[in-house]
Design a protein around this motif. Structure first.
Motif, PDB file in Angstrom:
ATOM      1  N   THR A 185      46.378  49.677  44.215  1.00  0.00           N
ATOM      2  CA  THR A 185      46.041  49.644  42.742  1.00  0.00           C
ATOM      3  C   THR A 185      46.764  48.536  42.232  1.00  0.00           C
ATOM      4  OG1 THR A 185      46.127  50.843  40.686  1.00  0.00           O
ATOM      5  CG2 THR A 185      47.845  51.435  42.056  1.00  0.00           C
ATOM      6  N   GLY A 186      46.200  47.664  41.485  1.00  0.00           N
ATOM      7  CA  GLY A 186      46.949  46.584  40.602  1.00  0.00           C
ATOM      8  C   GLY A 186      46.936  45.320  41.868  1.00  0.00           C
ATOM      9  N   VAL A 187      46.597  45.248  42.678  1.00  0.00           N
ATOM     10  CA  VAL A 187      46.557  44.041  43.401  1.00  0.00           C
ATOM     11  C   VAL A 187      45.718  42.913  43.169  1.00  0.00           C
ATOM     12  CG1 VAL A 187      47.530  45.071  45.704  1.00  0.00           C
ATOM     13  CG2 VAL A 187      45.129  44.841  45.383  1.00  0.00           C
ATOM     14  N   GLY A 188      44.852  43.186  42.265  1.00  0.00           N
ATOM     15  CA  GLY A 188      43.827  42.197  41.674  1.00  0.00           C
ATOM     16  C   GLY A 188      42.515  42.072  42.466  1.00  0.00           C
ATOM     17  N   LYS A 189      41.798  43.577  42.639  1.00  0.00           N
ATOM     18  CA  LYS A 189      40.738  43.566  43.283  1.00  0.00           C
ATOM     19  C   LYS A 189      39.724  43.233  42.268  1.00  0.00           C
ATOM     20  CE  LYS A 189      41.388  47.736  44.383  1.00  0.00           C
ATOM     21  NZ  LYS A 189      42.706  47.955  44.059  1.00  0.00           N
ATOM     22  N   SER A 190      39.723  43.846  41.225  1.00  0.00           N
ATOM     23  CA  SER A 190      38.528  43.164  40.193  1.00  0.00           C
ATOM     24  C   SER A 190      38.692  41.544  39.863  1.00  0.00           C
ATOM     25  CB  SER A 190      38.944  43.886  38.687  1.00  0.00           C
ATOM     26  OG  SER A 190      38.985  45.336  38.938  1.00  0.00           O
ATOM     27  N   ARG A 191      39.821  41.013  39.870  1.00  0.00           N
ATOM     28  CA  ARG A 191      40.033  39.753  39.381  1.00  0.00           C
ATOM     29  C   ARG A 191      39.339  38.881  40.585  1.00  0.00           C
ATOM     30  NH1 ARG A 191      43.907  36.520  36.526  1.00  0.00           N
ATOM     31  NH2 ARG A 191      44.207  34.738  37.580  1.00  0.00           N
ATOM     32  N   ASN A 229      40.822  51.688  46.373  1.00  0.00           N
ATOM     33  CA  ASN A 229      42.228  51.761  46.604  1.00  0.00           C
ATOM     34  C   ASN A 229      42.496  53.001  47.606  1.00  0.00           C
ATOM     35  OD1 ASN A 229      42.288  53.632  44.872  1.00  0.00           O
ATOM     36  ND2 ASN A 229      43.258  52.290  43.085  1.00  0.00           N
ATOM     37  N   LYS A 272      53.115  42.181  35.621  1.00  0.00           N
ATOM     38  CA  LYS A 272      52.963  41.727  34.419  1.00  0.00           C
ATOM     39  C   LYS A 272      53.426  42.352  33.131  1.00  0.00           C
ATOM     40  CE  LYS A 272      48.320  39.830  33.069  1.00  0.00           C
ATOM     41  NZ  LYS A 272      46.960  39.518  32.980  1.00  0.00           N
ATOM     42  N   ILE A 275      50.464  43.712  40.961  1.00  0.00           N
ATOM     43  CA  ILE A 275      50.463  42.684  39.858  1.00  0.00           C
ATOM     44  C   ILE A 275      50.398  43.196  38.515  1.00  0.00           C
ATOM     45  CG2 ILE A 275      49.444  40.585  39.136  1.00  0.00           C
ATOM     46  CD1 ILE A 275      49.028  39.926  41.930  1.00  0.00           C
ATOM     47  N   ARG A 276      49.725  44.350  38.258  1.00  0.00           N
ATOM     48  CA  ARG A 276      49.832  44.882  36.930  1.00  0.00           C
ATOM     49  C   ARG A 276      50.959  45.184  36.264  1.00  0.00           C
ATOM     50  NH1 ARG A 276      46.230  48.651  38.019  1.00  0.00           N
ATOM     51  NH2 ARG A 276      44.325  47.429  37.171  1.00  0.00           N
ATOM     52  N   LEU A 310      54.726  34.190  40.250  1.00  0.00           N
ATOM     53  CA  LEU A 310      53.999  35.168  39.517  1.00  0.00           C
ATOM     54  C   LEU A 310      54.674  35.363  38.196  1.00  0.00           C
ATOM     55  CD1 LEU A 310      52.059  37.483  42.028  1.00  0.00           C
ATOM     56  CD2 LEU A 310      51.018  35.766  40.406  1.00  0.00           C
ATOM     57  N   LEU A 324      43.295  33.253  43.628  1.00  0.00           N
ATOM     58  CA  LEU A 324      44.572  34.045  43.149  1.00  0.00           C
ATOM     59  C   LEU A 324      45.973  33.331  43.506  1.00  0.00           C
ATOM     60  CD1 LEU A 324      43.466  37.333  45.090  1.00  0.00           C
ATOM     61  CD2 LEU A 324      42.933  36.710  43.116  1.00  0.00           C
ATOM     62  N   SER A 325      46.802  33.591  42.111  1.00  0.00           N
ATOM     63  CA  SER A 325      47.998  32.558  42.332  1.00  0.00           C
ATOM     64  C   SER A 325      48.942  33.294  43.251  1.00  0.00           C
ATOM     65  CB  SER A 325      48.626  32.739  40.906  1.00  0.00           C
ATOM     66  OG  SER A 325      47.678  33.447  40.019  1.00  0.00           O
ATOM     67  N   ASP A 342      33.491  49.395  41.114  1.00  0.00           N
ATOM     68  CA  ASP A 342      34.861  49.579  41.505  1.00  0.00           C
ATOM     69  C   ASP A 342      35.224  51.091  41.690  1.00  0.00           C
ATOM     70  OD1 ASP A 342      37.459  48.881  41.640  1.00  0.00           O
ATOM     71  OD2 ASP A 342      38.008  48.581  39.596  1.00  0.00           O
ATOM     72  N   PHE A 402      53.680  34.638  34.426  1.00  0.00           N
ATOM     73  CA  PHE A 402      53.352  35.566  33.324  1.00  0.00           C
ATOM     74  C   PHE A 402      54.195  35.329  32.158  1.00  0.00           C
ATOM     75  CE2 PHE A 402      51.798  38.659  36.842  1.00  0.00           C
ATOM     76  CZ  PHE A 402      50.516  38.040  36.774  1.00  0.00           C
TER      77      PHE A 402
END
Ligand SMILES: Nc1ncnc2c1ncn2[C@@H]1O[C@H](COP(=O)(O)OP(=O)(O)OP(=O)(O)O)[C@@H](O)[C@H]1O
Length: 304
Positions: free
Chosen positions: A34-40, A145, A225, A221-222, A185, A4-5, A103, A189
């Protein structure tokens, strides 16, 4: 993807965990806003693991109707229920030899949670309407989340399933908890957007970076971006000023440490408001005396 960056200590620790967990084959429970990068993060663990040549199958338990989730996960035979017009291979079977990413696990109905627990214990899948079980070899990574503690306290999430999934726990910190990563970040982006859009070079002004660092980032992060995507469209000239970010600076300035307010930004707001101090202070959501104090402190020279 190598990790993760970010440059924060928190992301460093998270990346170390990712490498350690990738080397194991146990279940993982990823928690974070939400959007912190869990899927990533789940994809990354799969790619770094010995299962990387197998499939990565992702299922969002919150986006599938509750009545369908069981047949989507476990599959069904033709005629198993009204509307089952052909055989359907479930997500678990499709993940054979690879990783199954569940998820929004907190949205899984209780009865399906029981069947999932059975699968985790036995590695056997029984598709609806079938008279035999199939053995499936896949690693399960779950993410949420929601506070599973609260769901368990209400009886909406099985404790035994929680412990079965939480063998390797991973919590991804919110962007608010690692503000030092924001600039890195945002610039990364920005670079990606410029490459995609073919626009000439654009940079973030110091004032914009100050605004980004003080935004609370509820969408993490979402959200960052998307703010950068929008800024690339709205920016005029070669520098992205706060106005192009389109985030609600008014409320952010209330919580900002005034020592860090970029003097350039204050100057710009005052110029934009034609040197009207009342209007400028109102825009920044600070009092007129505070604005004068800031002007003095930052030694701003305002030649109207
Ligand atoms: N460290 C990172 N570096 C670059 N991009 C990232 C990073 N973490 C997340 N992203 C990007 O942010 C967006 C959201 O990430 P992701 O979907 O993994 O979050 P999530 O925590 O799973 O969200 P949700 O809870 O809504 O499912 C994606 O576009 C992803 O590519």
């Amino acid at each position: 993807m190598t990790g993760l960056s970010g440059v924060s200590k928190a992301i460093d620790i998270t990346n170390k965990r990712i490498s350690q967990y990738a080397a194991s084959d146990s279940e993982i429970l990823i928690q974070g806003e939400t959007g912190v990068g869990k899927s990533r993060c789940a994809k990354l663990i799969h790619q770094l693991s010995l299962r990387s040549k197998g499939p990565f199958v992702e299922i969002n338990c919150g986006s599938i109707p509750r009545s369908l989730i069981e047949s989507e996960l476990f599959g069904h035979e033709k005629g198993a229920f009204t509307g089952a017009v052909k055989n359907h291979v479930g997500f678990i079977k499709r993940a054979n030899t690879g990783t199954l990413f569940l998820d929004e696990i907190g949205d899984m109905p209780l009865e399906v949670q029981g069947h999932l627990l059975h699968f985790l214990e036995s590695k056997e899948v029984h598709s609806l309407g079938s008279d035999c079980n199939d053995t499936v070899d896949c690693r399960v990574i779950a993410a949420t989340n929601e506070a599973l503690d609260a769901l368990m306290a209400n009886g909406d999430f099985r404790q035994d399933l929680f412990y079965r999934l939480n063998v390797l726990p991973l919590t991804i910190p919110s962007l608010r908890e690692r503000t030092v990563d924001i600039e890195v970040l945002a610039n990364s982006f920005l670079e990606q957007e410029l490459l995609k859009s073919g626009r000439e070079a654009l940079t973030l002004s110091d004032a914009s970076i100050t605004v980004l660092k003080h935004h609370p980032w509820p969408g993490n992060i979402r959200e960052l971006k998307n703010v950068i995507k929008r800024a690339v469209v709205l920016a005029t000239g070669s520098v992205i000023e706060p106005e192009a970010l389109g985030i609600d600076m008014v409320c952010d300035f209330r919580t900002v440490d005034h020592n860090q307010l970029a003097s350039k930004h204050i100057e710009k707001v005052i110029r934009d408001h034609k040197y009207n101090m009342t209007a400028s202070a109102r825009y920044l959501n600070i009092s007129r005396p505070t604005l004068y104090r800031l002007i003095k402190k930052h030694k701003l020279e305002l030649d109207s």
